[in-house]
Design a protein around this motif. Structure first.
Motif, PDB file in Angstrom:
ATOM      1  N   LYS A 129       0.699  -1.347  -0.034  1.00  0.00           N
ATOM      2  CA  LYS A 129       0.062   0.063  -0.041  1.00  0.00           C
ATOM      3  C   LYS A 129       0.760   1.139  -0.048  1.00  0.00           C
ATOM      4  CE  LYS A 129      -3.702  -1.967   2.520  1.00  0.00           C
ATOM      5  NZ  LYS A 129      -4.729  -2.249   3.891  1.00  0.00           N
ATOM      6  N   HIS A 130       1.871   1.159   0.804  1.00  0.00           N
ATOM      7  CA  HIS A 130       2.743   2.429   1.036  1.00  0.00           C
ATOM      8  C   HIS A 130       3.526   2.602  -0.334  1.00  0.00           C
ATOM      9  CE1 HIS A 130       6.660   4.114   2.840  1.00  0.00           C
ATOM     10  NE2 HIS A 130       5.807   5.182   2.314  1.00  0.00           N
ATOM     11  N   ILE A 131       4.221   1.702  -0.844  1.00  0.00           N
ATOM     12  CA  ILE A 131       4.908   1.827  -2.004  1.00  0.00           C
ATOM     13  C   ILE A 131       4.037   2.324  -3.261  1.00  0.00           C
ATOM     14  CG2 ILE A 131       6.260   0.609  -3.856  1.00  0.00           C
ATOM     15  CD1 ILE A 131       6.969  -1.630  -1.645  1.00  0.00           C
ATOM     16  N   VAL A 132       2.873   1.585  -3.355  1.00  0.00           N
ATOM     17  CA  VAL A 132       2.255   1.957  -4.687  1.00  0.00           C
ATOM     18  C   VAL A 132       1.897   3.393  -4.394  1.00  0.00           C
ATOM     19  CG1 VAL A 132      -0.080   1.643  -5.468  1.00  0.00           C
ATOM     20  CG2 VAL A 132       1.401  -0.471  -5.131  1.00  0.00           C
ATOM     21  N   ALA A 133       1.204   3.818  -3.086  1.00  0.00           N
ATOM     22  CA  ALA A 133       0.869   5.169  -3.041  1.00  0.00           C
ATOM     23  C   ALA A 133       1.960   6.277  -3.340  1.00  0.00           C
ATOM     24  CB  ALA A 133       0.325   5.374  -1.595  1.00  0.00           C
ATOM     25  N   HIS A 134       2.961   5.861  -2.954  1.00  0.00           N
ATOM     26  CA  HIS A 134       4.326   6.662  -3.282  1.00  0.00           C
ATOM     27  C   HIS A 134       4.713   6.814  -4.624  1.00  0.00           C
ATOM     28  CE1 HIS A 134       8.484   8.068  -2.183  1.00  0.00           C
ATOM     29  NE2 HIS A 134       8.666   7.881  -3.429  1.00  0.00           N
ATOM     30  N   GLU A 135       4.481   5.623  -5.337  1.00  0.00           N
ATOM     31  CA  GLU A 135       4.986   5.789  -6.997  1.00  0.00           C
ATOM     32  C   GLU A 135       3.793   6.588  -7.566  1.00  0.00           C
ATOM     33  OE1 GLU A 135       7.857   5.106  -7.927  1.00  0.00           O
ATOM     34  OE2 GLU A 135       8.145   4.318  -5.824  1.00  0.00           O
ATOM     35  N   ILE A 136       2.649   6.336  -7.310  1.00  0.00           N
ATOM     36  CA  ILE A 136       1.620   7.043  -8.050  1.00  0.00           C
ATOM     37  C   ILE A 136       1.704   8.682  -7.643  1.00  0.00           C
ATOM     38  CG2 ILE A 136      -1.238   7.507  -7.994  1.00  0.00           C
ATOM     39  CD1 ILE A 136      -1.465   4.674  -7.202  1.00  0.00           C
ATOM     40  N   LEU A 137       2.090   9.047  -6.477  1.00  0.00           N
ATOM     41  CA  LEU A 137       2.242  10.392  -6.167  1.00  0.00           C
ATOM     42  C   LEU A 137       3.369  11.022  -6.908  1.00  0.00           C
ATOM     43  CD1 LEU A 137       1.006  12.571  -4.047  1.00  0.00           C
ATOM     44  CD2 LEU A 137       0.211  10.193  -3.870  1.00  0.00           C
ATOM     45  N   HIS A 138       4.054  10.075  -7.397  1.00  0.00           N
ATOM     46  CA  HIS A 138       5.473  10.790  -8.345  1.00  0.00           C
ATOM     47  C   HIS A 138       4.607  11.313  -9.537  1.00  0.00           C
ATOM     48  CE1 HIS A 138       8.888  10.023  -6.102  1.00  0.00           C
ATOM     49  NE2 HIS A 138       8.766   8.742  -6.123  1.00  0.00           N
ATOM     50  N   LEU A 139       3.658  10.988  -9.950  1.00  0.00           N
ATOM     51  CA  LEU A 139       2.971  11.624 -11.213  1.00  0.00           C
ATOM     52  C   LEU A 139       2.586  13.164 -10.884  1.00  0.00           C
ATOM     53  CD1 LEU A 139       0.218   9.039 -12.039  1.00  0.00           C
ATOM     54  CD2 LEU A 139       2.204   9.532 -13.388  1.00  0.00           C
ATOM     55  N   PHE A 140       2.750  13.482  -9.801  1.00  0.00           N
ATOM     56  CA  PHE A 140       2.528  14.833  -9.411  1.00  0.00           C
ATOM     57  C   PHE A 140       3.846  15.450  -9.422  1.00  0.00           C
ATOM     58  CE2 PHE A 140       3.013  18.395  -6.336  1.00  0.00           C
ATOM     59  CZ  PHE A 140       2.372  19.179  -7.068  1.00  0.00           C
ATOM     60  N   THR A 141       4.688  14.908  -8.755  1.00  0.00           N
ATOM     61  CA  THR A 141       6.274  15.504  -8.875  1.00  0.00           C
ATOM     62  C   THR A 141       7.138  14.185  -8.683  1.00  0.00           C
ATOM     63  OG1 THR A 141       7.820  16.772  -7.651  1.00  0.00           O
ATOM     64  CG2 THR A 141       6.317  15.716  -6.321  1.00  0.00           C
ATOM     65  N   PRO A 142       8.164  14.112  -9.563  1.00  0.00           N
ATOM     66  CA  PRO A 142       8.644  14.942 -10.642  1.00  0.00           C
ATOM     67  C   PRO A 142       8.217  14.512 -11.731  1.00  0.00           C
ATOM     68  CG  PRO A 142      10.248  13.331 -10.332  1.00  0.00           C
ATOM     69  CD  PRO A 142       9.156  12.784  -9.304  1.00  0.00           C
ATOM     70  N   ILE A 143       7.306  14.023 -12.296  1.00  0.00           N
ATOM     71  CA  ILE A 143       6.875  13.640 -13.423  1.00  0.00           C
ATOM     72  C   ILE A 143       6.261  14.975 -14.160  1.00  0.00           C
ATOM     73  CG2 ILE A 143       5.227  12.562 -14.840  1.00  0.00           C
ATOM     74  CD1 ILE A 143       5.777   9.799 -13.500  1.00  0.00           C
ATOM     75  N   THR A 144       5.254  15.438 -13.169  1.00  0.00           N
ATOM     76  CA  THR A 144       4.289  16.846 -13.760  1.00  0.00           C
ATOM     77  C   THR A 144       5.146  17.964 -13.411  1.00  0.00           C
ATOM     78  OG1 THR A 144       2.307  15.350 -13.866  1.00  0.00           O
ATOM     79  CG2 THR A 144       2.171  17.882 -13.951  1.00  0.00           C
ATOM     80  N   PHE A 145       5.552  18.108 -12.195  1.00  0.00           N
ATOM     81  CA  PHE A 145       6.080  19.510 -11.587  1.00  0.00           C
ATOM     82  C   PHE A 145       7.446  19.067 -11.212  1.00  0.00           C
ATOM     83  CE2 PHE A 145       6.657  21.932  -7.678  1.00  0.00           C
ATOM     84  CZ  PHE A 145       6.607  23.325  -8.206  1.00  0.00           C
TER      85      PHE A 145
END
Length: 210
Positions: A129-145
Motif C-alpha cells: 500500500k505504501h509503495i504503490v501510493a508513493h509511486e502514484i504520487l510521483h505523477l505529481f512530482t517529479p513527472i508533472t512538476f
C-alpha cells in the motif's frame, strides 16, 4: 514491436524519453486484473518466477482509487502497475525496488509473502500500500512538476530531492491515513522507522568522517 524469431524482437521508440518511460517485461507466468475508475483504466500485472502469481488487486485497489482521486486533475486515461516477485535476490540485502513512469510503475519484490503467517501478511500489505501510493504520487512530482534537470533527463542530481522524495513520501502516507487505508499506529510506525534509518545513516556518516 516486430518479432524476428522466437528469441529476438525489435521494439522501436520515437525518442529517448519514450524509451526510458516504456518498460518492457516478458513473462510466461503472470496474472492480469483491471480496475475502472470513471473514464480511467488501470491494469495490474503480477509475475512470479516461482510459477505462481498473487492476486493483489484487493490490496491495491483502495490505494489506487484513493490516490488517483487526489490526482484527478492529471486526467489519466490508462495506467499500468507491474508487480514482479523474484526470489533470486536475498531479501536480507534488499526487500523491494520500484520505479515510476508517466503511464506506469514497476515493482520488484524480492520476497514472497507467507499469507498463512498473519504478521508476514500484515507487513506485506502495508508495504505494498505504501509503495504503490508513493509511486502514484510521483505523477505529481517529479513527472508533472519538476525542475529543468529532471524535465530534461540530465544525469546530474537535482537539488530538489526533498520535494521529489520527501514530500511524496509524507504525502502518500498522509493520504492513506486520512482515508483509513492504514491506521494511525501504522502511520507512526513507518515514520519512526524512517527517523531511525536517518539516525543510523547520520551515525555512519560521522564514523566515515572521523
Amino acid at each position: 514491436m516486430i518479432s524476428i524469431n522466437d528469441t529476438v524482437d525489435i521494439i522501436e521508440f520515437d525518442n529517448y524519453k519514450d524509451l526510458i518511460n516504456s518498460p518492457v517485461i516478458y513473462s510466461s507466468t503472470y496474472s492480469l486484473d483491471t480496475i475502472s475508475i470513471s473514464n480511467s483504466k488501470f491494469n495490474i500485472y503480477t509475475h512470479s518466477n516461482q510459477g505462481n502469481t498473487f492476486k493483489i488487486k484487493e490490496i491495491v485497489s483502495p490505494v489506487i482509487k484513493t490516490v488517483f482521486k487526489e490526482l484527478n486533475f492529471l486526467n489519466i486515461e490508462e495506467y499500468t502497475f507491474t508487480f514482479i516477485f523474484n526470489s533470486e535476490v536475498n531479501p536480507d540485502i534488499l526487500d523491494f525496488a520500484a520505479l515510476e513512469h508517466p503511464n506506469s510503475s514497476v515493482y520488484l519484490m524480492f520476497s514472497t509473502p507467507d499469507f498463512s503467517n498473519k504478521e508476514d501478511s500484515v507487513n506485506f500489505c502495508l508495504d505494498i500500500k505504501h509503495i504503490v501510493a508513493h509511486e502514484i504520487l510521483h505523477l505529481f512530482t517529479p513527472i508533472t512538476f519538476s525542475d529543468s534537470k529532471v524535465a530534461n533527463h540530465t544525469l546530474s542530481m537535482s537539488g530538489h530531492l526533498w520535494l521529489y522524495e520527501g514530500f511524496v513520501e509524507y504525502q502518500s502516507l498522509k493520504i492513506l491515513l486520512k482515508n483509513k487505508i492504514i491506521s494511525l499506529e501504522e502511520f507512526l510506525d513507518v515514520l519512526e522507522q524512517k527517523l531511525r534509518n536517518i539516525e543510523a545513516c547520520n551515525i555512519l556518516a560521522i564514523k566515515l568522517l572521523v
